[in-house]
Design a protein around this motif. Structure first.
Motif, PDB file in Angstrom:
ATOM      1  N   GLU A  55      -7.799   3.766  -2.045  1.00 38.61           N
ATOM      2  CA  GLU A  55      -6.923   2.631  -1.772  1.00 38.61           C
ATOM      3  C   GLU A  55      -7.456   1.806  -0.606  1.00 38.61           C
ATOM      4  O   GLU A  55      -7.467   0.569  -0.652  1.00 38.61           O
ATOM      5  N   GLU A  91     -10.646  -0.260  -1.498  1.00 41.65           N
ATOM      6  CA  GLU A  91     -10.302  -1.444  -2.295  1.00 41.65           C
ATOM      7  C   GLU A  91      -9.637  -2.505  -1.430  1.00 41.65           C
ATOM      8  O   GLU A  91      -9.934  -3.699  -1.553  1.00 41.65           O
ATOM      9  N   THR A 113      -7.404   9.800  -2.860  1.00 45.41           N
ATOM     10  CA  THR A 113      -6.586   8.664  -3.298  1.00 45.41           C
ATOM     11  C   THR A 113      -6.397   7.667  -2.168  1.00 45.41           C
ATOM     12  O   THR A 113      -6.485   6.447  -2.355  1.00 45.41           O
ATOM     13  N   LEU A 119       0.839  -1.192   0.000  1.00 48.67           N
ATOM     14  CA  LEU A 119       0.000   0.000   0.000  1.00 48.67           C
ATOM     15  C   LEU A 119       0.877   1.245   0.000  1.00 48.67           C
ATOM     16  O   LEU A 119       1.987   1.233   0.537  1.00 48.67           O
ATOM     17  N   ARG A 120       0.345   2.309  -0.543  1.00 52.90           N
ATOM     18  CA  ARG A 120       1.103   3.561  -0.540  1.00 52.90           C
ATOM     19  C   ARG A 120       0.831   4.356   0.745  1.00 52.90           C
ATOM     20  O   ARG A 120       1.739   4.705   1.471  1.00 52.90           O
TER      21      ARG A 120
END
Length: 588
Positions: free
Chosen positions: A562, A565, A558, A514-515
Motif C-alpha cells: 500500500e 503504491e 500488505t 489508506l488502511r
C-alpha cells in the motif's frame, strides 16, 4: 541592510549562555574591529537577556538575540542576514583572537580576490589545573577543534567555524547554512555546496589570522571534555552516514577497541576523550545501521527497525524512564510546566479521533478520562474498526464531526447520540487542533494541556508526544530525551499520537483513503517542508506505547505494498532525512 560607506568585515559571534567566554572573545575582537572599521554582532541563541545586552553595549557591538534556542547554524544565518560586511568572519564565543587576526584576513581577501573562504590557526588552550595536561601521555591532541598548517599561507580543504571568514558574495550565491546540522559537518556541508556550484573554489589558510580556542574551569576537565566528544562523535557519524562515507559498524568497533587499548597500555586517562568520541560513533552506527540498510533498498521511507522493546533492554529502559521522571519532579520542572499551562495558551477547541478495538477498552477508557480532564474544550470521537482501515475510519469520524459542544461522553462507539439520532455533519471550522490517537497507549496526567502549551510555545504545526524510552517506537528520533523539553524534527509519525494545527487542515484533511498508512508520515514531511511547517517531538510529555509493535495486527507485506503504491507519484522524505533533529529546546 544599507550603509553610507562599505563595511569591510562583519564579525559574527553565535553564543548561548556563556558570558564569561564571550567577555574574553569580545575583549580581543572589538578593538580590532574598531581599528578596521568593521562591525561585530553577538547572536544570542539562548534568547534575549539583560546581561547579554549590557555586555554588548560595554564593548560597543551589536546584540541580536533569538526569541529562543534555535541552533548554531540558525545563529550564523541570523548573523549573515543582519550584517553588511563584504567579508563575514564567523568565530565561536570561546575563542580569543590574536593581535592582527582581522588585519590578516582583510589583507588576504584583498590579495586573493578569487578565494571565497579564509581561515587561520586555531590553537587549543585548556586553562586551569586538573585538566588535560595532567592526564595525557603526550601522544594525543587536546580534544577541541584545532588547525595548524604552519607559518606560511597555504590552501586547505576546510575552514572550521571557530575561525572562518566567507565573502558575502559567496554566501549570497551558495545560500544559508543547513540548520539541520549541529555538532558535526555544520561548516563542512556549506563548503561542499560551494565546491559543487563553483568548480575550483578554494579555501585559504592565513597564517597571521590566529585564534586561541579556549576551555576553562569545569569545561577543561576530563569528564566535560569526554562528554563533549561523545556528542561530537555521534554527530560526526550521522554526517558521514548521510554522505555515504561512514565506515561499517565493525570498523567503528575496532577503532573503539584501539582507543580503549591505548588508555590501558599507555596509562593515559586523557585517552578517554578518544574513547568517548569513538563510542559516540559506535552508538550512532548501531542505532541507525538497520535504517541505513533499509534506506539503501527501495523502501527508503521506513525506519529500518521494529522498535519493539522487551527483555533486559526493556527493564533497563524502564529504569532510565523512572530516573528521568524523578529528575522532572525533583527539579520542579513538571510543576512549573503545569503552572504555566493554567494560563497559556488561551482556551482551544480540540477534536480527538481514534479507532478503539474491543480488546483495548480499558486503555481507551483511561485515554478518554485523561483527555476530558483538560481545561480546553475537547471533543472525543471514536469508532470500532468495523472492517475498515485506520485512515478510512478516521475520515469517517471527521465527516461526523459536530462542533456544537455537546457532551460526547453520551455518544456510543458508532458516533450516534445515546438516543439513536445521527450526529450533525459539519466541517472543521472553529477547531484549533486535531488529535489523532491510538487505543493502546498510556497518557501522563496533564497530557493535553502540556502538549498544547509546548506546541504553541515553539510554533509547531505538526507534533507528537515523545515515546518513553521503554515504549514501542520504530523511529529513534521520536524517543524522549531526558533534560529536553522538545526537539524539532523533519517529520512526525502517523501514530500513536499526532497533533495537527489548524493551518494544516486544508492540505492534510481528509486523509488519503489508506488502511494502514505506512509511508504517509514521509509524505507529510515533504508537505511540511513545502509549506514551511514546523514539526517536533515533545519530550516533556512522554507517552507509553505498550501493547504491540507495528504490523502485529495486519500483514507487513500488505502495508508495504500500500505504501509503495501511495508514494509512487507523491513527494516524500527519505528515512535518513526523517531521522534528523533540527534543534533541541531545553526550556520554554
Amino acid at each position: 541592510m544599507t550603509t553610507s560607506s562599505p563595511i569591510p568585515a562583519s564579525i559574527v559571534i553565535p553564543t548561548r549562555a556563556r558570558s564569561a567566554y564571550l567577555e574574553v572573545a569580545l575583549a580581543s575582537l572589538a578593538p580590532q574591529a574598531r581599528a578596521a572599521g568593521a562591525e561585530v554582532l553577538v547572536i544570542d541563541d539562548a534568547g534575549p537577556s539583560p546581561e547579554g545586552r549590557a555586555q554588548a553595549k560595554r564593548f560597543g557591538v551589536r546584540y541580536v538575540p533569538h526569541a529562543r534556542e534555535l541552533g548554531l547554524n540558525v545563529a550564523r544565518n541570523t548573523g549573515v542576514e543582519n550584517s553588511a560586511g563584504e567579508l563575514v568572519a564567523f568565530v565561536d564565543d570561546d575563542i580569543q583572537a590574536r593581535p592582527g587576526w582581522l588585519a590578516a584576513l582583510l589583507r588576504a581577501a584583498r590579495e586573493h580576490p578569487d578565494v571565497d573562504v579564509f581561515t587561520g590557526p586555531i590553537r587549543p588552550r585548556l586553562e586551569g589545573s586538573g585538566g588535560w595536561g595532567s592526564h595525557s601521555c603526550g601522544r594525543e591532541r587536546p580534544p577541541i577543534t584545532m588547525l595548524d598548517l604552519g607559518v606560511s599561507d597555504t590552501e586547505t580543504r576546510y575552514a572550521w567555524g571557530a575561525n572562518m571568514a566567507i565573502r558575502r558574495a559567496a554566501l549570497d550565491r551558495v545560500g544559508a547554512f543547513d540548520v539541520s546540522l549541529e555538532h558535526g559537518g555544520d561548516e563542512q556541508e556549506w563548503q561542499d555546496r560551494l565546491r559543487a556550484g563553483t568548480p575550483g573554489a578554494r579555501v585559504l589558510y592565513v597564517a597571521g589570522a590566529a585564534v586561541d580556542h579556549r576551555r576553562t574551569g569545569r569545561d577543561a576537565r576530563l569528564r566535560a571534555l569526554a562528554r563533549a566528544q561523545h556528542a561530537r562523535g555521534r554527530a560526526a557519524r550521522r554526517f558521514d552516514a548521510q554522505h555515504g562515507q561512514a565506515p561499517s559498524p565493525r570498523r567503528e568497533l575496532v577503532t573503539l577497541a584501539g582507543c580503549m587499548w591505548h588508555v590501558v597500555r599507555r596509562r593515559c586517562p586523557a585517552g578517554l576523550t578518544m574513547v568517548a568520541h569513538s563510542a559516540g560513533r559506535v552508538r550512532e552506527a548501531l542505532r541507525h545501521e538497520p535504517a541505513a540498510i533499509r534506506a539503501a533498498s527501495t523502501d527508503d521511507f521506513l525506519s529500518g527497525t521494529s522498535g519493539t522493546v522487551g527483555g533486559i533492554d526493556g527493564v533497563l529502559r524502564g529504569i532510565r524512564d523512572h530516573a528521568a521522571d524523578a529528575w522532572e519532579i525533583a527539579s520542579a520542572r513538571r510543576l512549573r510546566l503545569d503552572l504555566a499551562t493554567r494560563h497559556e495558551p488561551p482556551l482551544r477547541r480540540v477534536l480527538a479521533i481514534g479507532v478503539v478495538r474491543p480488546e483495548h477498552a480499558v486503555l481507551a477508557a483511561s485515554i478518554r478520562a485523561e483527555l476530558l480532564r483538560s481545561r480546553h474544550e475537547v471533543e472525543l470521537r471514536t469508532c470500532p474498526p468495523g472492517g475498515l482501515g485506520k485512515f478510512e475510519n478516521l475520515n469517517r469520524l471527521l465527516a461526523e464531526h459536530s462542533p456544537d459542544g455537546r457532551d460526547l461522553d453520551r455518544r456510543d462507539s458508532d458516533g450516534h447520540d445515546s438516543d439513536g439520532r445521527d450526529s450533525d455533519r459539519h466541517g472543521l471550522d472553529g477547531l484549533d487542533w486535531l488529535l489523532v490517537i491510538d487505543d493502546d497507549i498510556e497518557l501522563p496526567r496533564g497530557f493535553l494541556d502540556r502538549l498544547l502549551f509546548l506546541c504553541e510555545r515553539f510554533s509547531l504545526q505538526l507534533a507528537q508526544p515523545a515515546h518513553r524510552l521503554s515504549s514501542h517506537a520504530a523511529w529513534p528520533v521520536t524517543r524522549r530525551r531526558p533534560g529536553s523539553v522538545a526537539h524539532e524534527t523533519q517529520f512526525v509519525e502517523i501514530g500513536p499520537v499526532t497533533a495537527f494545527a489548524r493551518t494544516t487542515f486544508d492540505t492534510l484533511l481528509p486523509f488519503p483513503e489508506l488502511r494502514m498508512g505506512w509511508g504517509l508520515d514521509a509524505h507529510w514531511a515533504a508537505l511540511a517542508r513545502e509549506h514551511s511547517w514546523r514539526c517536533g517531538v515533545i519530550d516533556a510529555v512522554a507517552i507509553g506505547h505498550r501493547v504491540a509493535p507495528a504490523a502485529d495486527a495486519y500483514s507487513r507485506e500488505t502495508a508495504l505494498a500500500e505504501a509503495r503504491e501511495f508514494l509512487a507519484h507523491r513527494p516524500y522524505l527519505r528515512a535518513g532525512e526523517m531521522q534528523r533533529t533540527l534543534t533541541t529546546h531545553r526550556r520554554w
